[in-house]
Enzyme design. Structure first.
Site, PDB file in Angstrom:
ATOM      1  N   ASN A   1       7.204  69.741  57.906  1.00 38.79           N
ATOM      2  CA  ASN A   1       5.865  69.334  57.505  1.00 38.79           C
ATOM      3  C   ASN A   1       4.889  70.514  57.576  1.00 38.79           C
ATOM      4  O   ASN A   1       5.266  71.645  57.883  1.00 38.79           O
ATOM      5  CB  ASN A   1       5.403  68.156  58.366  1.00 38.79           C
TER       6      ASN A   1
ATOM      7  N   HIS B   1       8.628  88.388  74.577  1.00 41.35           N
ATOM      8  CA  HIS B   1       8.235  89.771  74.832  1.00 41.35           C
ATOM      9  C   HIS B   1       8.412  90.102  76.313  1.00 41.35           C
ATOM     10  O   HIS B   1       8.423  89.203  77.175  1.00 41.35           O
ATOM     11  CB  HIS B   1       6.788  89.997  74.393  1.00 41.35           C
TER      12      HIS B   1
END
Length: 216
Positions: free
Chosen positions: A106, A136
């Site tokens: 969607n 990270h």
């Protein structure tokens, strides 16, 4: 084997043919869960390439099914029959995303696919869902230097992710599972359960009592 019974397996990553030897090494580390340089120039080049594709896709007319399909096939690793992806769709590299037949993505979905994102058949992904394979570095110096580790995401056939769900790298969501709106999925979710919360926890199994008596 029926699509209702099969287990969705993570796709094997493919290294793009247009990378240099150094780029192939960085890519190989990225898709295999090893620390890698997330800002390597060749990764940045591939991100620019896919950005051109998803921006073109997001500008297409919703009735132009042929062009939308062609752009999806260029942008993603594989696309099953009957897949629908609404705008504004965005991704990191694109080629590590695999969408099974009949799946529906969607509006405003974001997929960061440094590692493979494998989505089974007939999966429903609600608006504003984020699938993020990359983590990270926690250490500031390593993070500032571009250090990262990426792990795959796998979503089984018939799963449903509610609006604003976030799924992190290394997670497998089981066949038929339902993830409640606003949840953050940080660990595996088994088949045929409802999981909600931050972090998402299994609330209960989905049983015959959940049937609504709907027929068509």
């Amino acid at each position: 084997m029926s699509s209702q019974r099969r287990k969705t397996q993570p796709m094997t990553p493919v290294i793009p043919a247009d990378l240099t030897g150094e780029g192939r090494e960085v890519w190989s580390r990225m898709v295999s869960g090893q620390p890698y340089w997330d800002m390597h120039p060749e990764l940045e080049r591939k991100r620019v390439e896919v950005r051109r594709l998803f921006e073109a896709y997001n500008r297409t007319d919703f009735e132009d099914a042929a062009r939308r399909r062609a752009l999806l096939e260029r942008m993603l690793g594989s696309v099953g029959d009957g897949v629908v992806v609404e705008p504004n769709f965005r991704c990191d590299l694109g080629c590590n995303i695999h969408l099974g037949a009949g799946s529906f993505v969607n509006y405003d979905c974001v997929m960061f696919d440094a590692a493979p994102i494998t989505i089974g058949e007939s999966v429903w992904i609600a608006p504003m869902v984020g699938l993020f394979t990359t983590n990270h570095a926690l250490d500031y110096d390593e993070r500032a230097a571009g250090g990262a580790v990426s792990r795959p995401i796998t979503i089984g056939d018939g799963a449903w992710l509610g609006a604003h769900v976030i799924v992190l790298g290394g997670v497998t969501i089981g066949r038929g599972a339902v993830i409640g709106a606003g949840s953050a999925v940080t660990r595996d979710v088994p088949d045929n359960v409802v999981a909600v919360g931050n972090p998402a926890r299994v609330l209960r199994p989905i049983t015959e009592a959940d049937r609504m008596g709907f027929t068509r």
